[in-house]
Design a protein around this motif. Structure first.
Motif, short mmCIF file in Angstrom:
data_model
loop_
_atom_site.label_atom_id
_atom_site.label_comp_id
_atom_site.label_asym_id
_atom_site.label_seq_id
_atom_site.Cartn_x
_atom_site.Cartn_y
_atom_site.Cartn_z
N VAL A 131 0.84 -1.20 0.00
CA VAL A 131 0.00 0.00 0.00
C VAL A 131 0.88 1.25 0.00
N LEU A 132 1.92 1.26 0.82
CA LEU A 132 2.82 2.41 0.87
C LEU A 132 3.44 2.68 -0.50
N ALA A 133 3.90 1.62 -1.18
CA ALA A 133 4.50 1.78 -2.51
C ALA A 133 3.47 2.30 -3.51
N GLY A 134 2.26 1.78 -3.44
CA GLY A 134 1.20 2.24 -4.33
C GLY A 134 0.81 3.68 -4.09
N GLU A 135 0.75 4.07 -2.83
CA GLU A 135 0.42 5.45 -2.48
C GLU A 135 1.48 6.40 -3.04
N LEU A 136 2.75 6.04 -2.87
CA LEU A 136 3.84 6.86 -3.38
C LEU A 136 3.77 6.96 -4.90
N SER A 137 3.51 5.84 -5.56
CA SER A 137 3.43 5.82 -7.02
C SER A 137 2.28 6.69 -7.53
N LEU A 138 1.10 6.53 -6.95
CA LEU A 138 -0.05 7.31 -7.41
C LEU A 138 0.13 8.79 -7.13
N MET A 139 0.61 9.13 -5.95
CA MET A 139 0.78 10.55 -5.63
C MET A 139 1.87 11.18 -6.51
N SER A 140 2.89 10.42 -6.85
CA SER A 140 3.93 10.92 -7.77
C SER A 140 3.34 11.19 -9.15
N ALA A 141 2.52 10.26 -9.63
CA ALA A 141 1.88 10.43 -10.94
C ALA A 141 0.94 11.64 -10.94
N LEU A 142 0.21 11.83 -9.84
CA LEU A 142 -0.68 12.99 -9.74
C LEU A 142 0.11 14.29 -9.70
N ALA A 143 1.17 14.31 -8.89
CA ALA A 143 1.97 15.53 -8.75
C ALA A 143 2.66 15.92 -10.06
N ALA A 144 3.07 14.93 -10.84
CA ALA A 144 3.76 15.21 -12.10
C ALA A 144 2.79 15.42 -13.26
N GLY A 145 1.50 15.20 -13.02
CA GLY A 145 0.51 15.35 -14.07
C GLY A 145 0.43 14.18 -15.03
N HIS A 146 1.11 13.09 -14.72
CA HIS A 146 1.13 11.93 -15.61
C HIS A 146 -0.19 11.18 -15.61
#
Length: 130
Positions: free
Chosen positions: A105-120
């Motif tokens: 879950v921690l890895a998924g949260e980091l991945s999704l939030m990174s994608a959101l922050a970068a606009g990907h």
């Protein structure tokens, strides 16, 4: 956050449900087990590092019985090193599987939030018309 019961996360339920199905857990328990609070804060000497935590207080799972006796699900549990009961310390395999769930879950949260922050995330959805 005051009064929040596990609703302070990006998508913990998606990851919990996937692991539960793969590892022979009761998918109905993914609802309560997805209670999660994810926190991210700047850290380090210059504040340029990221400290992220996931707190999951009610993970309900097991490594014995039910769907854990199915072949593919047993293979997943064996791959994680938690299949069956721990003879030396009862409950250890279930505790380790809970750690795997939370780390995923921690890895998924980091991945999704990174994608959101970068606009990907938005860009990819627009490309695929979703």
């Amino acid at each position: 956050m005051a009064g929040s019961i596990g609703g302070f996360n990006a998508h913990a339920a998606n990851l919990v449900a996937a692991i539960y199905i793969a590892c022979g857990q009761d998918p109905a328990q993914s609802v309560g087990s997805s209670n999660c609070i994810t926190l991210m804060e700047a850290s380090g000497p210059t504040g340029e590092d990221l400290y992220i935590t996931c707190t999951m207080p009610s993970i309900e799972l097991g490594t014995v019985g039910g769907g854990t006796s199915l072949g593919p699900q047993q293979a997943c549990l064996q791959m994680l090193g938690v299949q069956g009961a721990c003879q030396e310390c009862p409950g250890d395999n279930a505790r380790q599987l809970a750690r795997v769930v939370c780390a995923t879950v921690l890895a998924g949260e980091l991945s999704l939030m990174s994608a959101l922050a970068a606009g990907h995330l938005v860009k990819s959805h627009m490309i695929h018309n979703r």
